[in-house]
Motif scaffolding. Structure first.
Motif, PDB file in Angstrom:
ATOM      1  N   LEU A  69      42.318  45.605  17.223  1.00 28.25           N
ATOM      2  CA  LEU A  69      42.063  46.203  18.541  1.00 28.25           C
ATOM      3  C   LEU A  69      40.863  45.522  19.200  1.00 28.25           C
ATOM      4  N   VAL A  70      39.780  45.372  18.424  1.00 30.64           N
ATOM      5  CA  VAL A  70      38.564  44.754  18.966  1.00 30.64           C
ATOM      6  C   VAL A  70      38.860  43.316  19.392  1.00 30.64           C
ATOM      7  N   GLU A  71      39.578  42.613  18.534  1.00 28.19           N
ATOM      8  CA  GLU A  71      39.930  41.213  18.826  1.00 28.19           C
ATOM      9  C   GLU A  71      40.695  41.103  20.151  1.00 28.19           C
ATOM     10  N   LYS A  72      41.627  42.010  20.354  1.00 28.22           N
ATOM     11  CA  LYS A  72      42.423  41.981  21.590  1.00 28.22           C
ATOM     12  C   LYS A  72      41.533  42.205  22.814  1.00 28.22           C
ATOM     13  N   VAL A  73      40.642  43.197  22.710  1.00 25.74           N
ATOM     14  CA  VAL A  73      39.784  43.503  23.861  1.00 25.74           C
ATOM     15  C   VAL A  73      38.839  42.339  24.144  1.00 25.74           C
ATOM     16  N   VAL A  74      38.201  41.847  23.083  1.00 30.14           N
ATOM     17  CA  VAL A  74      37.198  40.791  23.248  1.00 30.14           C
ATOM     18  C   VAL A  74      37.844  39.512  23.800  1.00 30.14           C
ATOM     19  N   SER A  75      39.071  39.240  23.378  1.00 27.01           N
ATOM     20  CA  SER A  75      39.707  38.007  23.878  1.00 27.01           C
ATOM     21  C   SER A  75      40.494  38.244  25.172  1.00 27.01           C
ATOM     22  N   GLY A  76      40.358  39.427  25.742  1.00 25.27           N
ATOM     23  CA  GLY A  76      40.913  39.679  27.080  1.00 25.27           C
ATOM     24  C   GLY A  76      42.415  39.872  27.133  1.00 25.27           C
ATOM     25  N   VAL A  77      43.038  40.301  26.036  1.00 25.23           N
ATOM     26  CA  VAL A  77      44.479  40.576  26.066  1.00 25.23           C
ATOM     27  C   VAL A  77      44.714  41.753  27.024  1.00 25.23           C
ATOM     28  N   PRO A  78      45.585  41.571  28.020  1.00 26.49           N
ATOM     29  CA  PRO A  78      45.766  42.652  29.017  1.00 26.49           C
ATOM     30  C   PRO A  78      46.286  43.937  28.380  1.00 26.49           C
ATOM     31  N   PHE A  79      45.815  45.048  28.911  1.00 28.72           N
ATOM     32  CA  PHE A  79      46.316  46.344  28.457  1.00 28.72           C
ATOM     33  C   PHE A  79      47.787  46.462  28.838  1.00 28.72           C
ATOM     34  N   ASN A  80      48.527  47.212  28.015  1.00 30.25           N
ATOM     35  CA  ASN A  80      49.970  47.294  28.225  1.00 30.25           C
ATOM     36  C   ASN A  80      50.461  48.714  27.893  1.00 30.25           C
ATOM     37  N   ALA A  81      49.731  49.729  28.416  1.00 36.84           N
ATOM     38  CA  ALA A  81      50.019  51.119  28.034  1.00 36.84           C
ATOM     39  C   ALA A  81      51.433  51.534  28.420  1.00 36.84           C
ATOM     40  N   ASP A  82      52.022  52.393  27.595  1.00 35.70           N
ATOM     41  CA  ASP A  82      53.349  52.940  27.909  1.00 35.70           C
ATOM     42  C   ASP A  82      53.277  53.892  29.097  1.00 35.70           C
ATOM     43  N   TYR A  83      52.090  54.483  29.316  1.00 33.27           N
ATOM     44  CA  TYR A  83      51.926  55.450  30.410  1.00 33.27           C
ATOM     45  C   TYR A  83      50.739  55.038  31.267  1.00 33.27           C
ATOM     46  N   GLU A  84      50.922  55.108  32.553  1.00 39.29           N
ATOM     47  CA  GLU A  84      49.826  54.803  33.477  1.00 39.29           C
ATOM     48  C   GLU A  84      48.862  55.984  33.553  1.00 39.29           C
ATOM     49  N   TYR A  85      47.618  55.692  33.875  1.00 37.08           N
ATOM     50  CA  TYR A  85      46.617  56.741  34.087  1.00 37.08           C
ATOM     51  C   TYR A  85      45.988  56.491  35.445  1.00 37.08           C
ATOM     52  N   PRO A  86      45.749  57.556  36.274  1.00 40.02           N
ATOM     53  CA  PRO A  86      45.240  57.308  37.623  1.00 40.02           C
ATOM     54  C   PRO A  86      43.961  56.465  37.651  1.00 40.02           C
ATOM     55  N   GLY A  87      43.019  56.735  36.718  1.00 38.44           N
ATOM     56  CA  GLY A  87      41.784  55.939  36.682  1.00 38.44           C
ATOM     57  C   GLY A  87      40.805  56.296  37.787  1.00 38.44           C
ATOM     58  N   LYS A  88      41.244  56.190  39.030  1.00 37.30           N
ATOM     59  CA  LYS A  88      40.350  56.506  40.163  1.00 37.30           C
ATOM     60  C   LYS A  88      40.593  57.936  40.628  1.00 37.30           C
ATOM     61  N   PHE A  89      39.488  58.680  40.785  1.00 39.37           N
ATOM     62  CA  PHE A  89      39.595  60.071  41.236  1.00 39.37           C
ATOM     63  C   PHE A  89      38.735  60.264  42.476  1.00 39.37           C
ATOM     64  N   ASP A  90      39.001  61.351  43.195  1.00 41.01           N
ATOM     65  CA  ASP A  90      38.119  61.681  44.312  1.00 41.01           C
ATOM     66  C   ASP A  90      37.751  63.176  44.264  1.00 41.01           C
ATOM     67  N   GLY A  91      36.901  63.589  45.219  1.00 39.22           N
ATOM     68  CA  GLY A  91      36.516  64.997  45.335  1.00 39.22           C
ATOM     69  C   GLY A  91      35.895  65.545  44.053  1.00 39.22           C
ATOM     70  N   ASP A  92      36.277  66.785  43.713  1.00 36.24           N
ATOM     71  CA  ASP A  92      35.728  67.440  42.513  1.00 36.24           C
ATOM     72  C   ASP A  92      36.062  66.661  41.241  1.00 36.24           C
ATOM     73  N   TYR A  93      37.230  66.034  41.236  1.00 34.46           N
ATOM     74  CA  TYR A  93      37.626  65.281  40.038  1.00 34.46           C
ATOM     75  C   TYR A  93      36.645  64.137  39.794  1.00 34.46           C
TER      76      TYR A  93
END
Ligand SMILES: Cc1cc2nc3c(=O)[nH]c(=O)nc-3n(C[C@H](O)[C@H](O)[C@H](O)COP(=O)(O)O)c2cc1C
Length: 227
Positions: A69-93
């Motif tokens: 896992l560390v190797e993948k992150v450090v070498s910049g392997v793109p994330f490939n999640a099965d599910y998207e996450y909004p990431g950006k929130f506004d307001g109270d969130y």
């Protein structure tokens, strides 16, 4: 924490559970693991389909997975999640997201503009916060949000059961970023999607990140009584 499951009330377990991001190098005995995973199994689910699928890695397998896992992150392997996450929130969130980040990063001694520090903090996710165990939780890829609810119930049962047994945990959406590695490691078929991972073990109270205490809005912010 040393309380046994039988001596901890549900209220105490709910209030004491928190995300722990630094663990002792001390495995959880197999009997305790079996107790908590067997308790979690009592979660409710739509039509009792029990859709959660769980893979636990410890010892050499966990170490190898962490390295990959560390190797993948450090070498910049793109994330490939099965599910998207909004990431950006506004307001109270957004406010709550920022409050949480400020609390965590200030405990870790990372300033707001310290990009490198934040990257290091983020990498800790893939180092599994030095936990002796990690589990990955998935479900059949044909299922959507309504069945993911069942899995969420299971996850809450699991982390509360861990708390009641003195086992600390951190649920990690970050551990869904490389699902192919998880499937390969545990020989999981393509019919399963990975929702999240949970690092767990005994808390290292000397780790600064573990001073983090995240508050909650007053419950009426979320709840409306009508009659
Ligand atoms: C589904 C889920 C995914 C999460 N993902 C991460 C993560 O990737 N990394 C992390 O450090 N914490 C993660 N957390 C922990 C949250 O940041 C934490 O639950 C929240 O800030 C509230 O703090 P508490 O758990 O200590 O009460 C996650 C929690 C949940 C429920």
């Amino acid at each position: 924490m040393t309380a046994s499951a039988s001596s901890m009330s549900l209220e105490t377990a709910i209030k004491e559970r928190r995300s722990v991001r630094g663990f002792l190098d001390q495995p959880v005995p197999q009997a305790v693991l079996e107790s908590v995973f067997s308790l979690a199994q009592h979660a409710p689910s739509n039509c009792n389909i029990q859709p959660w699928k769980v893979w636990i890695a410890s010892g050499a397998l966990k170490n190898h997975l962490r390295e990959q896992l560390v190797e993948k992150v450090v070498s910049g392997v793109p994330f490939n999640a099965d599910y998207e996450y909004p990431g950006k929130f506004d307001g109270d969130y957004r406010r709550r997201q920022v409050e949480c980040a400020v609390e965590l990063y200030s405990n870790m001694g990372i300033a707001r503009d310290d990009k490198e520090g934040r990257m290091r903090a983020s990498l800790r996710n893939f180092e599994l916060f030095d936990a002796p165990h990690v589990c990955f939780i998935g479900m059949d890829k044909r299922f959507g949000a309504s069945v993911a609810l069942d899995v969420g119930m299971y996850v809450q049962n699991l982390i509360l059961a861990m708390t009641a047994h003195g086992v600390a945990s951190c649920a990690q959406g970050a551990l869904r970023y490389y699902p192919d590695l998880v499937r390969e490691t545990f020989e999981i078929g393509d019919d399963i999607n990975i929702l999240l991972g949970i690092s767990f073990g005994y808390e290292d109270t000397d780790v600064p990140a573990n001073k983090t205490r995240v508050g909650r809005d007053e419950f009426r912010q979320s709840v409306v009584f009508s009659s």
